[in-house]
Design a protein around this motif. Structure first.
Motif, PDB file in Angstrom:
ATOM      1  N   TYR A   1       0.806  -1.218   0.000  1.00 55.88           N
ATOM      2  CA  TYR A   1       0.000   0.000   0.000  1.00 55.88           C
ATOM      3  C   TYR A   1       0.842   1.272   0.000  1.00 55.88           C
TER       4      TYR A   1
ATOM      5  N   VAL B   1      -0.540   3.859  -2.429  1.00 55.51           N
ATOM      6  CA  VAL B   1      -1.810   4.383  -1.930  1.00 55.51           C
ATOM      7  C   VAL B   1      -1.568   5.339  -0.762  1.00 55.51           C
TER       8      VAL B   1
ATOM      9  N   ALA C   1      -2.976   8.991  -1.076  1.00 51.56           N
ATOM     10  CA  ALA C   1      -4.208   9.279  -0.354  1.00 51.56           C
ATOM     11  C   ALA C   1      -3.975   9.859   1.041  1.00 51.56           C
TER      12      ALA C   1
END
Length: 429
Positions: free
Chosen positions: A49, A52, A56
């Motif tokens: 992740y 991400v 984000a």
């Protein structure tokens, strides 16, 4: 009568027989290594992740996030080279343990870092430490199992890698929503836990026949091995084909499908590997390695090439199924050839160069694929991947005879070499 009864019982237990064929007869030390691999991958939540998280959570742009992930991949490729040298010089155990502990510290530091420049630096250092561990860990697996079981053992390790990845993907989603720093804390924690397991249960596995002291322990012996380097080059290009799946979302979006469609079709890849990977060593055992590799790159090329003609969710799922079968066959055959072409006294160095090629493909595939897609469109990219599959099929077939001659000579040396006895392992034949 007794033998007929035993045969009848064996036929009545297909699952038990399959499990024995897939995982039976391997030494206890291998299973400790396998468990450490499964733990590591199940907890690799920050690795999965990271992009991400940077987009984000931290609010960085896509180009910076791609640079961080790319530098981590480059670091992993570069780390494999000294990792192989040091594993042959110092032993598998010190390289694996020190690399894992340093990677855990770097992983935790990455979660604390706020400066863009510092994040870039830590990502690359983390990749180097992780890359150092790979050849030492793989060499340990090869050291502790019998020659006839090596392909099966490596295939089991690859299966654990994919099973752990599936669990990590689910776990990472929960952690990033609860507290993003948990991604890095958990990832670092599992690295330390697996290090403790290895430290307690796995002794040094390097073969007892040492490298001659007059021989420098460097990469020259590997780089001068033309047969092996041709194999590494073909492997790099073959895996670069597989890694172009990172560009598949562009095609999915261009065809008007929802952005989440890629996640739905790529599940086919993971499901097929988990469900079918353990069957392949027995299936492919009767075929020559170069034939399996030729078929694998053809399947990969056809799978990606057919993306030109599909525009639906089910169509893309079918293309993923085809190139995944190629990936599965490629994994079995490439692992086998890499092991068979690696001399006992330079095993980790050979595997380090092999790992460099595999990890390099993780950068080359998406980078070149993205460039082609941007300049000429995804149709040209998938047509190019199909053509590359045809070229690599011919290349692997042509490279087969010299590989077999080299493997035959190395197997004769391997059988006469002194073998290491590992506590808890099965007696060697």
């Amino acid at each position: 009568m007794d033998s007929r009864l035993q045969d009848s019982r064996s036929r009545g237990r297909p699952v038990s027989r399959w499990l024995t064929d897939a995982a039976g007869g391997l030494p206890r030390t291998f299973w400790y290594l396998w468990t450490a691999s499964l733990i590591n991958r199940t907890g690799a939540v920050a690795q999965l992740y990271l992009g991400v998280y940077l987009l984000a959570v931290r609010g960085f742009d896509a180009s910076y996030a791609g640079l961080v992930v790319g530098l981590g991949g480059i670091g992993t490729a570069l780390g494999a080279l000294p990792g192989g040298v040091l594993a042959d010089r110092w032993g598998r155990r010190p390289v694996t343990l020190s690399g894992s502990v340093l990677a855990a510290l770097a992983m935790f530091s990455l979660g604390l870092a706020t400066s863009q420049l510092l994040i870039l630096g830590i990502a690359m250092v983390l990749g180097v430490f992780q890359g150092m561990v790979r050849p030492a860990f793989t060499a340990s697996i090869i050291d502790v199992v019998r020659p006839d079981d090596r392909v099966r053992a490596l295939n089991l390790n690859y299966w654990a890698f994919n099973l752990g990845s599936g669990i990590a993907a689910v776990l990472a989603g929960f952690l990033v929503r609860a507290e993003p720093m948990l991604l890095f804390a958990v990832n670092a924690g599992v690295l330390l836990c697996s290090s403790i397991l290895l430290a307690v249960k796995v002794p040094e596995t390097r073969p007892s026949s040492p490298v001659e002291q007059s021989e420098p322990i460097g990469l020259g012996v590997v780089l001068r091995d033309r047969t092996f380097m041709i194999f590494v080059g073909l492997t790099l290009l073959g895996w670069a084909m597989i890694e172009t799946n990172k560009i598949l979302p562009v095609s999915v979006i261009d065809d008007g499908l929802d952005v989440t469609a890629y996640g739905q079709v790529i599940v086919v890849n993971m499901a097929l590997i988990v469900a079918g990977q353990l069957f392949l060593p027995k299936v492919t055992r009767q075929f020559r390695r170069e034939h399996v590799l030729a078929v694998s790159v053809l399947l990969a090329g056809c799978g990606f090439g057919s993306a030109v003609f599909v525009d639906s969710l089910w169509g893309y799922a079918l293309t993923v199924a085809v190139w995944t079968l190629g990936e599965m066959l490629m994994t079995v055959a490439n692992s086998a050839v890499a092991v068979e072409l690696s001399p006992v006294d330079a095993r980790a160095r050979y595997l380090g160069v092999f790992a460099f090629g595999l990890t390099g493909a993780m950068f080359v595939g998406p980078a070149v694929g993205g460039l082609v897609a941007d300049q000429f469109g995804t149709g040209a990219l998938w047509a190019g991947v199909f053509c590359l599959g045809l070229i690599l099929a011919v290349g692997n077939a042509a490279a087969g005879p010299p590989r077999r001659r080299r493997i035959t000579s190395l197997q004769a040396l391997d059988e006469s070499a002194t073998t290491v006895e590992v506590s808890g392992s099965n007696p060697r034949p």
